[in-house]
Design an enzyme around this catalytic site. Structure first.
Site, PDB file in Angstrom:
ATOM      1  CG  PHE A 123      -1.890   1.202   1.141  1.00 50.18           C
ATOM      2  CD1 PHE A 123      -3.012   1.153   0.331  1.00 50.18           C
ATOM      3  CD2 PHE A 123      -1.633   2.382   1.838  1.00 50.18           C
ATOM      4  CE1 PHE A 123      -3.875   2.245   0.220  1.00 50.18           C
ATOM      5  CE2 PHE A 123      -2.489   3.478   1.734  1.00 50.18           C
ATOM      6  CZ  PHE A 123      -3.617   3.396   0.926  1.00 50.18           C
ATOM      7  CG  ASP A 210       5.636   3.544   1.926  1.00 46.46           C
ATOM      8  OD1 ASP A 210       5.648   4.109   3.042  1.00 46.46           O
ATOM      9  OD2 ASP A 210       4.611   3.452   1.231  1.00 46.46           O
ATOM     10  CE  LYS A 239      -0.208   5.414   7.670  1.00 47.12           C
ATOM     11  NZ  LYS A 239      -1.607   5.574   8.008  1.00 47.12           N
TER      12      LYS A 239
HETATM   13  N1  PLP Z   1       2.350   4.191   2.513  1.00 46.82           N
HETATM   14  C1  PLP Z   1       2.040   3.411   3.542  1.00 46.82           C
HETATM   15  C2  PLP Z   1       2.951   2.287   3.926  1.00 46.82           C
HETATM   16  C3  PLP Z   1       0.873   3.645   4.284  1.00 46.82           C
HETATM   17  O1  PLP Z   1       0.560   2.843   5.319  1.00 46.82           O
HETATM   18  C4  PLP Z   1       0.039   4.718   3.896  1.00 46.82           C
HETATM   19  C5  PLP Z   1      -1.219   4.971   4.631  1.00 46.82           C
HETATM   20  O2  PLP Z   1      -1.791   4.118   5.255  1.00 46.82           O
HETATM   21  C6  PLP Z   1       0.410   5.513   2.813  1.00 46.82           C
HETATM   22  C7  PLP Z   1       1.574   5.220   2.143  1.00 46.82           C
HETATM   23  C8  PLP Z   1      -0.445   6.668   2.354  1.00 46.82           C
HETATM   24  O3  PLP Z   1      -0.379   7.695   3.275  1.00 46.82           O
HETATM   25  P1  PLP Z   1      -1.449   8.885   3.244  1.00 46.82           P
HETATM   26  O4  PLP Z   1      -2.765   8.292   3.629  1.00 46.82           O
HETATM   27  O5  PLP Z   1      -0.927   9.884   4.228  1.00 46.82           O
HETATM   28  O6  PLP Z   1      -1.470   9.421   1.850  1.00 46.82           O
END
Ligand code: PLP
Length: 387
Positions: A123, A210, A239
């Site tokens: 994700f 990520d 986050k």
């Molecule tokens: N990358 C990861 C690993 C995530 O867990 C998330 C959100 O849950 C995101 C990217 C996307 O972040 P945002 O919701 O702040 O765009």
């Protein structure tokens, strides 16, 4: 717009690991706004920093110097072993930055159609590019056409990575989560990330991690890659960085750090004085209280407690965790547990249909941790009895 189907509760205020709804009911928060409020709610150091900064200056523009942004860039790059930082406002923006960086890096090397490797069950966000990079097919349905220039490989599988990518000559980077969060708390084998690092080096690819969910000490180190003694080329954060104040970052080192030039990328709000001041207060609080160690010891407590209470429970397939990223995989879909937990005053989450996910704050007391363990174990056992 109906992008969420919210639970029947509205919170009014919070303190530490606790939230109160508008009727005065109290809830223990084992989700931290989905890995955001690692310091809990209304942390005095963050609140004070935000209030003081808001009285002085909230926003100017990146067309001027921003002292707090400079300080934050220095601090984050030092913690992560990176050289430079770009600031934005969310996780998807941080990943979008990394994807653009990788493509430009490829073009600078004379690769006209650069390809980025991504993994199954990942994700990375919900913009068109980050949705393309995401491995969950359900989330993509209806948003086609997505973007070209990506190749997908299974997570935690070096053989497949080598086999699938061997037929591509234009790969410039790989983007992956060091521990998959939304995909079900999937912790790779200890040698996986070091082997990916080596493979990137052998092929001249950028290794882009990520760390949006794993970063800021959630797994017990500042960044999850630090468990493996490797250094990626690009790291994305969001986050937990602002403890609830929207801020994201893309960090890079070496050649990757020098890819962007004035005009190649930007953000109106990204790295503004308010958000950067909040992030600096978060970092200082984590350092002052050694919350990385605390995340490790709390994580061990959760793992031990959950094993003790659930090892004889038939419907538990496995307990997966890294620090305070905890997943209890069940043999059946279990979304109803979220509502049941809420009814009992506990906030949890279910991801990948059958994984109970806990992302509690690092400021939890032992007693609060035990309360979460007891309640979650009871809910899971009762689920078995209902069947
Ligand atoms: N990358 C990861 C690993 C995530 O867990 C998330 C959100 O849950 C995101 C990217 C996307 O972040 P945002 O919701 O702040 O765009």
């Amino acid at each position: 717009m109906a992008t969420y189907a919210p639970l029947p509760v509205t919170f009014d205020h919070g303190q530490g690991a606790w939230l109160w709804d508008s009727d005065g009911n109290k809830y223990l928060d084992a989700l931290s706004g989905v890995a955001v409020c690692g310091l809990g709610h209304a942390h005095p150091a963050v609140t004070q920093a935000i209030c003081q900064q808001a009285e002085k200056l909230i926003h100017t523009s990146n067309i001027y110097g921003i002292a707090a942004q400079q300080t934050l860039a220095e601090k984050l790059t030092q913690l992560a072993g990176m050289d430079k930082a770009f600031f934005c406002n969310s996780g998807l923006e941080a990943n979008e930055t990394a994807l653009k960086l990788a493509r430009l890096y490829g073009h600078n090397k004379g690769i006209d159609n650069p390809v980025i490797v991504v993994t199954e069950n990942s994700f990375h966000g919900r913009s068109i590019a980050t949705l393309t990079a995401t491995g969950n097919h359900k989330l993509k349905a209806g948003f086609e056409p997505l973007l070209p220039g990506f190749v997908r490989v299974p997570f935690n599988d070096m053989v497949a990575l080598k086999e699938i990518t061997s037929s591509y000559s234009d790969i410039v980077a790989i983007l992956l989560e060091p521990v998959q969060g939304e995909g079900g708390i999937n912790v790779p084998d200890d040698n996986y990330l070091p082997e990916v690092r080596q493979y990137c080096d052998d092929n001249g690819w950028l290794m882009m991690l990520d760390e949006i969910q794993t970063g800021m000490c959630r797994t017990g180190e500042w960044f999850a890659f630090q468990h493996n003694n490797i250094v990626p080329d690009v790291v994305t954060l969001a986050k937990g960085l602002g403890n609830g104040v929207p801020i994201g970052a893309c960090l890079a080192r070496g050649q990757a750090a020098d890819t962007f030039t004035p005009g190649s990328h930007g953000s109106t709000f990204g790295g503004n004085p308010l958000a950067c001041t909040a992030a600096l207060a978060v970092i200082k609080t984590i350092e002052d209280n050694d919350l990385a160690s605390r995340a490790q010891s709390l994580g061990a407590r959760f793992l031990d407690g959950l094993h003790k209470q659930l090892d004889d429970c038939d419907q538990v397939v496995q307990i997966k965790s890294k620090g305070l990223m905890i997943g209890i995989e069940l043999d059946q879909p279990c979304k109803e547990l979220v509502k049941q937990a809420l009814g009992g005053g506990l906030l949890i989450n279910v991801t990948a249909d059958n994984v109970v996910r806990l992302l509690p704050p690092m400021i939890l007391t032992d007693e609060e941790a035990d309360q979460i363990i007891d309640t979650v174990a009871e809910l899971i056992r009762n689920l078995g009895q209902q069947q």
